[in-house]
Structures are given as structure tokens and as C-alpha cells.
Design a protein around this motif. Structure first.
Motif, PDB file in Angstrom:
ATOM      1  N   LYS A 157      36.308   2.477 -12.593  1.00  0.00           N
ATOM      2  CA  LYS A 157      34.997   2.328 -13.218  1.00  0.00           C
ATOM      3  C   LYS A 157      34.096   1.423 -12.381  1.00  0.00           C
ATOM      4  CE  LYS A 157      36.249   3.184 -18.055  1.00  0.00           C
ATOM      5  NZ  LYS A 157      36.389   2.600 -19.410  1.00  0.00           N
ATOM      6  N   LYS A 158      34.687   0.390 -11.772  1.00  0.00           N
ATOM      7  CA  LYS A 158      33.909  -0.485 -10.893  1.00  0.00           C
ATOM      8  C   LYS A 158      33.410   0.289  -9.677  1.00  0.00           C
ATOM      9  CE  LYS A 158      36.060  -4.915 -12.127  1.00  0.00           C
ATOM     10  NZ  LYS A 158      36.874  -6.067 -11.634  1.00  0.00           N
ATOM     11  N   LEU A 159      34.245   1.178  -9.149  1.00  0.00           N
ATOM     12  CA  LEU A 159      33.813   2.009  -8.018  1.00  0.00           C
ATOM     13  C   LEU A 159      32.664   2.914  -8.443  1.00  0.00           C
ATOM     14  CD1 LEU A 159      34.199   3.031  -5.106  1.00  0.00           C
ATOM     15  CD2 LEU A 159      35.867   4.681  -6.015  1.00  0.00           C
ATOM     16  N   GLU A 160      32.775   3.517  -9.616  1.00  0.00           N
ATOM     17  CA  GLU A 160      31.699   4.371 -10.122  1.00  0.00           C
ATOM     18  C   GLU A 160      30.403   3.567 -10.262  1.00  0.00           C
ATOM     19  OE1 GLU A 160      33.810   7.804 -12.848  1.00  0.00           O
ATOM     20  OE2 GLU A 160      33.651   5.781 -13.705  1.00  0.00           O
ATOM     21  N   SER A 161      30.539   2.313 -10.709  1.00  0.00           N
ATOM     22  CA  SER A 161      29.370   1.455 -10.854  1.00  0.00           C
ATOM     23  C   SER A 161      28.755   1.132  -9.496  1.00  0.00           C
ATOM     24  CB  SER A 161      29.762   0.160 -11.580  1.00  0.00           C
ATOM     25  OG  SER A 161      28.656  -0.705 -11.709  1.00  0.00           O
ATOM     26  N   GLN A 162      29.625   0.856  -8.499  1.00  0.00           N
ATOM     27  CA  GLN A 162      29.123   0.567  -7.146  1.00  0.00           C
ATOM     28  C   GLN A 162      28.383   1.755  -6.559  1.00  0.00           C
ATOM     29  OE1 GLN A 162      32.515  -0.580  -4.784  1.00  0.00           O
ATOM     30  NE2 GLN A 162      32.575  -2.681  -5.578  1.00  0.00           N
ATOM     31  N   LEU A 163      28.923   2.962  -6.788  1.00  0.00           N
ATOM     32  CA  LEU A 163      28.344   4.161  -6.193  1.00  0.00           C
ATOM     33  C   LEU A 163      27.203   4.734  -7.034  1.00  0.00           C
ATOM     34  CD1 LEU A 163      31.637   5.981  -5.075  1.00  0.00           C
ATOM     35  CD2 LEU A 163      30.135   4.539  -3.694  1.00  0.00           C
ATOM     36  N   GLY A 164      27.155   4.360  -8.302  1.00  0.00           N
ATOM     37  CA  GLY A 164      26.113   4.862  -9.180  1.00  0.00           C
ATOM     38  C   GLY A 164      26.297   6.306  -9.583  1.00  0.00           C
ATOM     39  N   ILE A 165      27.554   6.751  -9.618  1.00  0.00           N
ATOM     40  CA  ILE A 165      27.849   8.144  -9.991  1.00  0.00           C
ATOM     41  C   ILE A 165      29.092   8.172 -10.881  1.00  0.00           C
ATOM     42  CG2 ILE A 165      26.837   9.219  -7.944  1.00  0.00           C
ATOM     43  CD1 ILE A 165      29.615   9.340  -6.718  1.00  0.00           C
ATOM     44  N   SER A 166      29.283   9.294 -11.555  1.00  0.00           N
ATOM     45  CA  SER A 166      30.506   9.517 -12.331  1.00  0.00           C
ATOM     46  C   SER A 166      31.454  10.358 -11.490  1.00  0.00           C
ATOM     47  CB  SER A 166      30.178  10.235 -13.641  1.00  0.00           C
ATOM     48  OG  SER A 166      31.344  10.514 -14.358  1.00  0.00           O
ATOM     49  N   LEU A 167      32.674   9.862 -11.294  1.00  0.00           N
ATOM     50  CA  LEU A 167      33.628  10.532 -10.407  1.00  0.00           C
ATOM     51  C   LEU A 167      34.487  11.559 -11.135  1.00  0.00           C
ATOM     52  CD1 LEU A 167      34.749   7.390  -8.385  1.00  0.00           C
ATOM     53  CD2 LEU A 167      33.305   9.253  -7.555  1.00  0.00           C
ATOM     54  N   PHE A 168      34.650  11.381 -12.439  1.00  0.00           N
ATOM     55  CA  PHE A 168      35.511  12.279 -13.203  1.00  0.00           C
ATOM     56  C   PHE A 168      34.783  12.825 -14.431  1.00  0.00           C
ATOM     57  CE2 PHE A 168      38.617   9.435 -11.127  1.00  0.00           C
ATOM     58  CZ  PHE A 168      39.430  10.372 -10.517  1.00  0.00           C
ATOM     59  N   ASP A 169      35.126  14.059 -14.767  1.00  0.00           N
ATOM     60  CA  ASP A 169      34.739  14.625 -16.054  1.00  0.00           C
ATOM     61  C   ASP A 169      35.969  14.582 -16.946  1.00  0.00           C
ATOM     62  OD1 ASP A 169      32.130  15.270 -15.285  1.00  0.00           O
ATOM     63  OD2 ASP A 169      32.796  17.161 -14.388  1.00  0.00           O
ATOM     64  N   ARG A 170      35.803  14.150 -18.168  1.00  0.00           N
ATOM     65  CA  ARG A 170      36.928  14.000 -19.084  1.00  0.00           C
ATOM     66  C   ARG A 170      36.802  14.989 -20.235  1.00  0.00           C
ATOM     67  NH1 ARG A 170      35.586   9.427 -16.591  1.00  0.00           N
ATOM     68  NH2 ARG A 170      37.220   7.955 -15.947  1.00  0.00           N
ATOM     69  N   MET A 211      31.003  -0.823  -0.522  1.00  0.00           N
ATOM     70  CA  MET A 211      32.064  -0.099  -1.224  1.00  0.00           C
ATOM     71  C   MET A 211      33.406  -0.800  -1.009  1.00  0.00           C
ATOM     72  SD  MET A 211      33.509   3.767  -0.609  1.00  0.00           S
ATOM     73  CE  MET A 211      31.857   4.451  -0.500  1.00  0.00           C
ATOM     74  N   ASP A 212      34.149  -1.000  -2.078  1.00  0.00           N
ATOM     75  CA  ASP A 212      35.451  -1.635  -2.009  1.00  0.00           C
ATOM     76  C   ASP A 212      36.506  -0.559  -1.699  1.00  0.00           C
ATOM     77  OD1 ASP A 212      38.043  -2.677  -2.805  1.00  0.00           O
ATOM     78  OD2 ASP A 212      36.944  -4.354  -3.694  1.00  0.00           O
ATOM     79  N   LEU A 213      37.152  -0.664  -0.520  1.00  0.00           N
ATOM     80  CA  LEU A 213      38.116   0.355  -0.106  1.00  0.00           C
ATOM     81  C   LEU A 213      39.352   0.379  -0.999  1.00  0.00           C
ATOM     82  CD1 LEU A 213      37.990   0.298   3.802  1.00  0.00           C
ATOM     83  CD2 LEU A 213      37.038   1.987   2.234  1.00  0.00           C
ATOM     84  N   HIS A 214      39.679  -0.756  -1.598  1.00  0.00           N
ATOM     85  CA  HIS A 214      40.816  -0.765  -2.525  1.00  0.00           C
ATOM     86  C   HIS A 214      40.501   0.093  -3.747  1.00  0.00           C
ATOM     87  CE1 HIS A 214      44.291  -2.051  -4.771  1.00  0.00           C
ATOM     88  NE2 HIS A 214      43.526  -2.528  -5.742  1.00  0.00           N
ATOM     89  N   LEU A 232      37.817  16.178 -11.386  1.00  0.00           N
ATOM     90  CA  LEU A 232      36.799  15.631 -10.493  1.00  0.00           C
ATOM     91  C   LEU A 232      35.441  16.245 -10.819  1.00  0.00           C
ATOM     92  CD1 LEU A 232      38.643  15.620  -7.048  1.00  0.00           C
ATOM     93  CD2 LEU A 232      37.815  13.611  -8.277  1.00  0.00           C
ATOM     94  N   SER A 233      34.427  15.392 -10.925  1.00  0.00           N
ATOM     95  CA  SER A 233      33.064  15.889 -11.050  1.00  0.00           C
ATOM     96  C   SER A 233      32.625  16.427  -9.690  1.00  0.00           C
ATOM     97  CB  SER A 233      32.136  14.751 -11.486  1.00  0.00           C
ATOM     98  OG  SER A 233      32.089  13.748 -10.470  1.00  0.00           O
ATOM     99  N   ARG A 234      31.454  17.023  -9.626  1.00  0.00           N
ATOM    100  CA  ARG A 234      30.955  17.510  -8.327  1.00  0.00           C
ATOM    101  C   ARG A 234      30.797  16.361  -7.351  1.00  0.00           C
ATOM    102  NH1 ARG A 234      26.089  21.712  -8.753  1.00  0.00           N
ATOM    103  NH2 ARG A 234      26.602  21.751  -6.518  1.00  0.00           N
ATOM    104  N   GLU A 235      30.289  15.223  -7.852  1.00  0.00           N
ATOM    105  CA  GLU A 235      30.169  14.035  -6.990  1.00  0.00           C
ATOM    106  C   GLU A 235      31.555  13.516  -6.616  1.00  0.00           C
ATOM    107  OE1 GLU A 235      28.713  14.426  -9.865  1.00  0.00           O
ATOM    108  OE2 GLU A 235      26.532  14.383  -9.534  1.00  0.00           O
ATOM    109  N   GLY A 236      32.504  13.594  -7.570  1.00  0.00           N
ATOM    110  CA  GLY A 236      33.867  13.148  -7.310  1.00  0.00           C
ATOM    111  C   GLY A 236      34.540  13.968  -6.221  1.00  0.00           C
ATOM    112  N   GLU A 237      34.316  15.281  -6.244  1.00  0.00           N
ATOM    113  CA  GLU A 237      34.873  16.147  -5.205  1.00  0.00           C
ATOM    114  C   GLU A 237      34.328  15.769  -3.833  1.00  0.00           C
ATOM    115  OE1 GLU A 237      34.015  20.110  -6.386  1.00  0.00           O
ATOM    116  OE2 GLU A 237      35.624  20.194  -7.895  1.00  0.00           O
TER     117      GLU A 237
END
Length: 299
Positions: free
Chosen positions: A37-50, A1-4, A57-62
Motif C-alpha cells: 500500500k505504501k508503494l501504491e501511495s508512492q506511485l499514485g496508482i492502484s497495483l491490484f484489483d480485488r 521509489m522504495d525497491l524493497h 494485477l490492474s493495468r497499471e500493476g501489469e
């Protein structure tokens, strides 16, 4: 995971906005969006609902946000402790405040605090009660000073700092200000100027008029800050109810006058408020101590 990438996500989540995060971090919005989006790709989840232009924040995002908050609070704590080991107390504090303490009390207190700790940067954010509580929840501020009683959820920790009072004011041109005391009946035909509805002061004004005095809340104008209210009252556009600490100088110079009802005194407390599991850095701890010990000197 990229901390930046995690840091960028953390700031977007705090602001509920890519554009506001970009503004704070001095980055372009497309850059932040791409890296989140790169972070979402690294984690394999969606962080936001739009939803339209809004993001949540999605449930995973929270879940990720809760850990990101702990990570970056720990980093802040490390920076503080390293500074102390070097014999220097420095850092940043973000404090929230409702209108009265934010505009009329805390600036003077913070000025005295900065004399003792010049290397601590204090960022003061002023808003209505709901705005400030949301900033506490999203970790945009470390703690807040809020005026008025409020039914706080168990997720908040509160400590009463002191009791101010609220008073009724009118223009020197208003006949009611020429009387030693007025009756509740005298207020029935008076237009009232109130603070915005999402504030504790608005709720308290409604309580005083309807419940305590038994008169209609004939609110003819709603304004977003105490300064605007004072000038509207001075222009004889109506009367208002405001905290004494916000109006002292204006009473002294005759800009407005007090309207008194015999036997009526309305207390208006100020509270220190923070999130229940908030860990304070050294600068925040020092400022909280200064507020608790000295706030009465600045009323």
C-alpha cells in the motif's frame, strides 16, 4: 521509489496472493499488505484489483510488474557475474515440470548436476500443464520441462528434448494383461483411470481412445499424479495410459503389466519451455545445457 516495497509487490504479483508471498518471504501478511500500500501511495496508482478473496494485477500493476521483472532479473545476473569473478558458480534456479519429467526424470538429472555444481540450489516445482505455464508467465520458474504436445502461444519458446512413448497398463489380475495383443473392441467395457483433465496426458488419453482406437473413453476415475494412477491400476480398479518412463520399474517388478494392441505405438514428447523474452542467469544456462545433453540417459 522504495525497491524493497517493489520487491514485495513483485513477489505478491508472482503468486497472485499476499499469503503465499508472505509464506515464501517469511513475513506476516499484514506487513506485506501495508508495504505494498505504501508503494501504491508512492506511485499514485492502484497495483491490484480485488474481487472477493482474489487479487489481480490492474493495468497499471501489469506495467509496473513488467519493469520489476526486468530490474530483479538484472540484479540476479549481477550476482551471478560477481560470483563468477570470484571463481565460484552459485545461485538459485527455479524449474517447473509436469508430472512425469518432474517425478521420474529430473530428480536424477538434477542430482548429477549438483555433483558438479554443489553451490547451485535447484528448486523443482511440479504441476499440471496449465499450472506450470502460469508459473512461467508470472516468472515463478525460469523454465520448464513439459510432457506431451500442446498448442503453445507465441509468447512461449519451446524446444523438443526427446520422444518417450505412452503405453496401456493393467493389473496382473486383469485378463487383458494375459494376452499378447488385445483388440480395440476389448477395451469398450474397461474402466479407465486418467490423469487430471488439465494435463496433456489426459488430452492424449482421450485422443488415443476416441480418435485412434474408436472406443468410448470410459473414464471412471481421475487422479492427480502418476503414482496414484499406478497404485489404482495395480489394485485392479481400471486400466490406464501412462508414459513408459514413469512405469519401467513397475513393469519389471510385476506391479502392473502392459496391454498391447498390434501395430500401435504412441509417442509422447518432452519439451523445454520458457517465456519468449526470458533472460537466463548462469546457473539456469548450465542446467538447461545439462538437460539438453543428458536427459536421454535418465529415461
Amino acid at each position: 521509489m522504495d525497491l524493497h516495497y517493489l520487491w514485495l509487490f513483485y513477489k505478491v504479483a508472482q503468486h497472485h496472493s499476499f499469503s503465499k508471498a508472505a509464506e515464501e518471504l517469511l513475513l506476516s501478511q499484514p506487513t506485506i499488505s501495508m508495504q505494498v500500500k505504501k508503494l501504491e501511495s508512492q506511485l499514485g496508482i492502484s497495483l491490484f484489483d480485488r474481487f472477493g478473496k482474489n487479487i489481480y494485477l490492474s493495468r497499471e500493476g501489469e506495467f509496473v510488474f513488467s519493469y520489476a521483472a526486468k530490474i530483479f532479473e538484472t540484479v540476479k545476473e549481477l550476482e551471478d557475474q560477481l560470483a563468477i569473478r570470484k571463481g565460484k558458480i552459485a545461485g538459485n534456479i527455479h524449474i517447473g515440470a509436469s508430472n512425469t519429467p518432474g517425478a521420474y526424470i529430473l530428480p536424477h538429472l538434477i542430482g548429477a548436476f549438483k555433483q558438479e555444481y554443489p553451490d547451485i540450489n535447484v528448486h523443482l516445482h511440479i504441476g499440471n500443464t496449465h499450472e506450470i505455464l502460469n508459473m512461467i508467465i508470472t516468472n515463478q520458474v525460469d523454465f520448464a520441462v513439459i510432457g506431451g504436445d500442446y498448442n503453445y502461444k507465441k509468447t512461449f519458446v519451446t524446444k523438443k528434448l526427446l520422444d518417450d512413448t505412452v503405453i496401456m497398463i493393467g493389473s496382473p489380475k486383469n485378463p487383458l494383461t494375459q494376452k499378447e495383443y488385445v483388440l480395440a473392441e476389448d477395451l469398450k467395457t474397461q474402466p479407465f483411470i486418467a490423469h487430471e483433465p488439465e494435463s496433456n496426458l489426459f488430452d492424449y488419453t482421450e485422443f488415443i481412445l476416441k480418435s485412434d482406437l474408436g472406443v468410448p473413453s470410459n473414464i471412471s476415475m481421475v487422479l492427480g499424479n502418476i503414482s496414484a494412477i499406478k497404485h489404482a491400476v495395480a489394485a485392479n480398479l481400471g486400466i490406464s495410459i501412462v508414459p513408459l518412463s514413469s512405469i519401467k520399474r513397475d513393469l519389471e517388478n510385476g506391479m502392473v503389466k502392459k496391454i498391447s494392441i498390434e501395430g500401435k505405438v504412441w509417442n509422447y514428447p518432452f519439451y523445454l519451455v520458457n517465456y519468449s523474452d526470458k533472460k537466463f542467469n548462469v546457473p539456469s544456462t548450465l542446467l538447461i545445457k545439462a538437460i539438453e545433453e543428458n536427459i536421454c540417459d535418465f529415461i
